[in-house]
Design an enzyme around this catalytic site. Sequence first.
Site, PDB file in Angstrom:
ATOM      1  N   LYS A 178       9.694  33.131  -0.590  1.00  0.00           N
ATOM      2  CA  LYS A 178       9.178  32.549   0.647  1.00  0.00           C
ATOM      3  C   LYS A 178       8.673  33.675   1.539  1.00  0.00           C
ATOM      4  O   LYS A 178       9.439  34.400   2.158  1.00  0.00           O
ATOM      5  CB  LYS A 178      10.230  31.734   1.396  1.00  0.00           C
ATOM      6  CG  LYS A 178       9.516  30.784   2.336  1.00  0.00           C
ATOM      7  CD  LYS A 178      10.189  30.473   3.643  1.00  0.00           C
ATOM      8  CE  LYS A 178      10.468  31.560   4.592  1.00  0.00           C
ATOM      9  NZ  LYS A 178       9.269  31.998   5.358  1.00  0.00           N
ATOM     10  N   GLU A 250      19.376  42.720   3.403  1.00  0.00           N
ATOM     11  CA  GLU A 250      18.785  43.968   3.924  1.00  0.00           C
ATOM     12  C   GLU A 250      18.351  43.672   5.343  1.00  0.00           C
ATOM     13  O   GLU A 250      17.303  43.059   5.564  1.00  0.00           O
ATOM     14  CB  GLU A 250      17.554  44.364   3.078  1.00  0.00           C
ATOM     15  CG  GLU A 250      17.843  44.620   1.612  1.00  0.00           C
ATOM     16  CD  GLU A 250      18.267  46.050   1.336  1.00  0.00           C
ATOM     17  OE1 GLU A 250      18.289  46.867   2.276  1.00  0.00           O
ATOM     18  OE2 GLU A 250      18.582  46.342   0.175  1.00  0.00           O
TER      19      GLU A 250
HETATM   20  P1  NAD Z   1      13.429  37.137  10.440  1.00  0.00           P
HETATM   21  O1  NAD Z   1      14.861  37.242  10.111  1.00  0.00           O
HETATM   22  O2  NAD Z   1      13.032  36.410  11.673  1.00  0.00           O
HETATM   23  O3  NAD Z   1      12.632  36.430   9.255  1.00  0.00           O
HETATM   24  C1  NAD Z   1      12.708  36.912   7.921  1.00  0.00           C
HETATM   25  C2  NAD Z   1      12.424  35.766   6.949  1.00  0.00           C
HETATM   26  O4  NAD Z   1      13.489  34.813   7.019  1.00  0.00           O
HETATM   27  C3  NAD Z   1      11.148  34.980   7.246  1.00  0.00           C
HETATM   28  O5  NAD Z   1      10.522  34.673   6.026  1.00  0.00           O
HETATM   29  C4  NAD Z   1      11.673  33.720   7.931  1.00  0.00           C
HETATM   30  O6  NAD Z   1      10.817  32.607   7.789  1.00  0.00           O
HETATM   31  C5  NAD Z   1      12.958  33.496   7.184  1.00  0.00           C
HETATM   32  N1  NAD Z   1      13.977  32.703   7.889  1.00  0.00           N
HETATM   33  C6  NAD Z   1      14.140  32.536   9.221  1.00  0.00           C
HETATM   34  N2  NAD Z   1      15.238  31.771   9.465  1.00  0.00           N
HETATM   35  C7  NAD Z   1      15.776  31.456   8.263  1.00  0.00           C
HETATM   36  C8  NAD Z   1      16.939  30.732   7.846  1.00  0.00           C
HETATM   37  N3  NAD Z   1      17.762  30.156   8.736  1.00  0.00           N
HETATM   38  N4  NAD Z   1      17.203  30.646   6.525  1.00  0.00           N
HETATM   39  C9  NAD Z   1      16.406  31.245   5.604  1.00  0.00           C
HETATM   40  N5  NAD Z   1      15.291  31.936   5.934  1.00  0.00           N
HETATM   41  C10 NAD Z   1      14.985  32.059   7.247  1.00  0.00           C
HETATM   42  O7  NAD Z   1      12.899  38.638  10.468  1.00  0.00           O
HETATM   43  P2  NAD Z   1      11.443  39.170  10.816  1.00  0.00           P
HETATM   44  O8  NAD Z   1      11.235  39.104  12.299  1.00  0.00           O
HETATM   45  O9  NAD Z   1      10.450  38.520   9.927  1.00  0.00           O
HETATM   46  O10 NAD Z   1      11.575  40.707  10.358  1.00  0.00           O
HETATM   47  C11 NAD Z   1      12.028  41.728  11.192  1.00  0.00           C
HETATM   48  C12 NAD Z   1      13.442  42.145  10.847  1.00  0.00           C
HETATM   49  O11 NAD Z   1      13.565  42.478   9.479  1.00  0.00           O
HETATM   50  C13 NAD Z   1      13.878  43.375  11.604  1.00  0.00           C
HETATM   51  O12 NAD Z   1      15.155  43.185  12.167  1.00  0.00           O
HETATM   52  C14 NAD Z   1      13.938  44.464  10.541  1.00  0.00           C
HETATM   53  O13 NAD Z   1      14.819  45.505  10.805  1.00  0.00           O
HETATM   54  C15 NAD Z   1      14.305  43.696   9.330  1.00  0.00           C
HETATM   55  N6  NAD Z   1      13.921  44.412   8.116  1.00  0.00           N
HETATM   56  C16 NAD Z   1      14.893  44.982   7.323  1.00  0.00           C
HETATM   57  C17 NAD Z   1      14.553  45.709   6.190  1.00  0.00           C
HETATM   58  C18 NAD Z   1      15.580  46.369   5.310  1.00  0.00           C
HETATM   59  O14 NAD Z   1      15.248  46.795   4.225  1.00  0.00           O
HETATM   60  N7  NAD Z   1      16.819  46.454   5.707  1.00  0.00           N
HETATM   61  C19 NAD Z   1      13.206  45.846   5.850  1.00  0.00           C
HETATM   62  C20 NAD Z   1      12.242  45.262   6.664  1.00  0.00           C
HETATM   63  C21 NAD Z   1      12.616  44.538   7.793  1.00  0.00           C
END
Ligand code: NAD
Length: 483
Positions: A178, A250
């Site tokens: 997704k 992650e």
């Molecule tokens: P997010 O958590 O808002 O969304 C990530 C994904 O999860 C999206 O595809 C979203 O649609 C989905 N999602 C949202 N709610 C959900 C739920 N309840 N159940 C299942 N899926 C759901 O994050 P974002 O704003 O897209 O990304 C930014 C964040 O990602 C930052 O905090 C960053 O640090 C983190 N990040 C971490 C790594 C790592 O390797 N540790 C790498 C890149 C980004």
Amino acid sequence: MPTQHHVTTCRNFYAGAWHGTSGNRIERHNPATAELVAVAPRSSADDVGQAVAAAVAAFRSWRRTLPVERSQHLHELARASAERVDDMAAAITREQGKPLDEARGEVRKFITALHYYAEEAQRVFGRTIPNDSPGFTSIVEKEPIGPVAGIVPWNYPIELIGWKLAGATAAGCTIVIKPSEYTPGCAQVLSECVESTFPPGVVNFVYGDGSTGQALVAHPAIAKVAFTGSMRTGQAIFRTVSGITGLSLELGGSCPMIVTDRADIPAAVAGAARRSFRNAGQICIAINRIYVQEGVYDEFVDGLAAAADALKVADGLRVPSADVGALTMAETYQRTLDHIADARAHGAAVVAGGGPVDDLSPGLFLRPTVVADAPDAALVMHEETFGPLVGVAPFADLDDAIGRANSAPGGLAAYAYTNDTHETFTLARELDFGNVAVNNVDAGIINAPYGGRRESGFGSEHGHEGLESYLQLKHIRLRHGAQ
Ligand code: NAD
């Protein structure tokens, strides 16, 4: 140069074919220009169910394929993607904002990951274990865990899909991906490469927002959830998945850098400028806060302010070589401004940047910003900004700096600059993070494990561990009678 007015139509891809949705649609606008650039399904639980059914059906045969066969499919996907580098990169820039050259770099790293896991697929070994009675042998084999859900964010929309897709399929798992609702268009291009290179049902895509993701992670046929994203969503998923689903998280964090009196200051400045502002600071391992020893503090702050001021901010489609493009989301744009205001209110000094780039309005452009003399209480020193902002503070004693570095939530990556051997090992061992980079700022390489600690999650991607996480053990105890 790619046109600005291209609109990508995304369709769910499962069982080797494209599908519409029973739900409504998502519209994605270019954060640099506000133009519509992609439309995608907002998939329902029913759509998710069909994609998972395709992954379940394909798993029955994919799990039996020889590693060498899986390897060939991954190499083929890498070659097909290499022919679409410009399409994929332009789609990334249009919807995510990073400059085109940087987006091309991301796609090339994705291709490298595919080749790496194509080879690593062939290096999965079990064990034989002697028994304590004659005539028995125990064999430990590794088997693919089952259909995987891959949920990814928007900051590295192709690379982060790639690590999951490659690790899972190399292990013999099938996957339903997704993509983020902010970056569907580049995933559509990738699915077109998958169509011609993988058997139906092995790699599937469903588009949608958090509710689609929620339906996917809660699906009972999913054997493992591989999630990259925010701490908030990671915690929600931790509560959603049933206790018997495999899970890797992650998540974000607040990444520190320590610069001691013994450091090469120009190198530390160059490293800080790169890892604080690349991808407009929207990197999970971006440097958020820097602790600099008193003897070199002024030199470092002056150098970093000058380096930040020298960065070119521009629309990354028009200026492919720009250093910083548009931020992806209005939310992170506003949070960055809030963190700058908060730092000022705490008495910090804005020594570079500080606000929007007015002549690029309505695009989400901010100047790379450095705040000096930032106290620990300022948000920038303990909360992930996810924008082009870094806080700097002085320290006298190295143990104190390490304590402050370890004190914020999350433990993903930490950075240090010193040319002293004792300090190097002290920092490497005492910084409580999954990745520690000393005298460089590239904490992740494809063939070494990459993962977080504490609030930044658990599990590893990259390296052999990034494949092992899709395998489960089986103990086979044989009574053969041979002495
Ligand atoms: P997010 O958590 O808002 O969304 C990530 C994904 O999860 C999206 O595809 C979203 O649609 C989905 N999602 C949202 N709610 C959900 C739920 N309840 N159940 C299942 N899926 C759901 O994050 P974002 O704003 O897209 O990304 C930014 C964040 O990602 C930052 O905090 C960053 O640090 C983190 N990040 C971490 C790594 C790592 O390797 N540790 C790498 C890149 C980004």
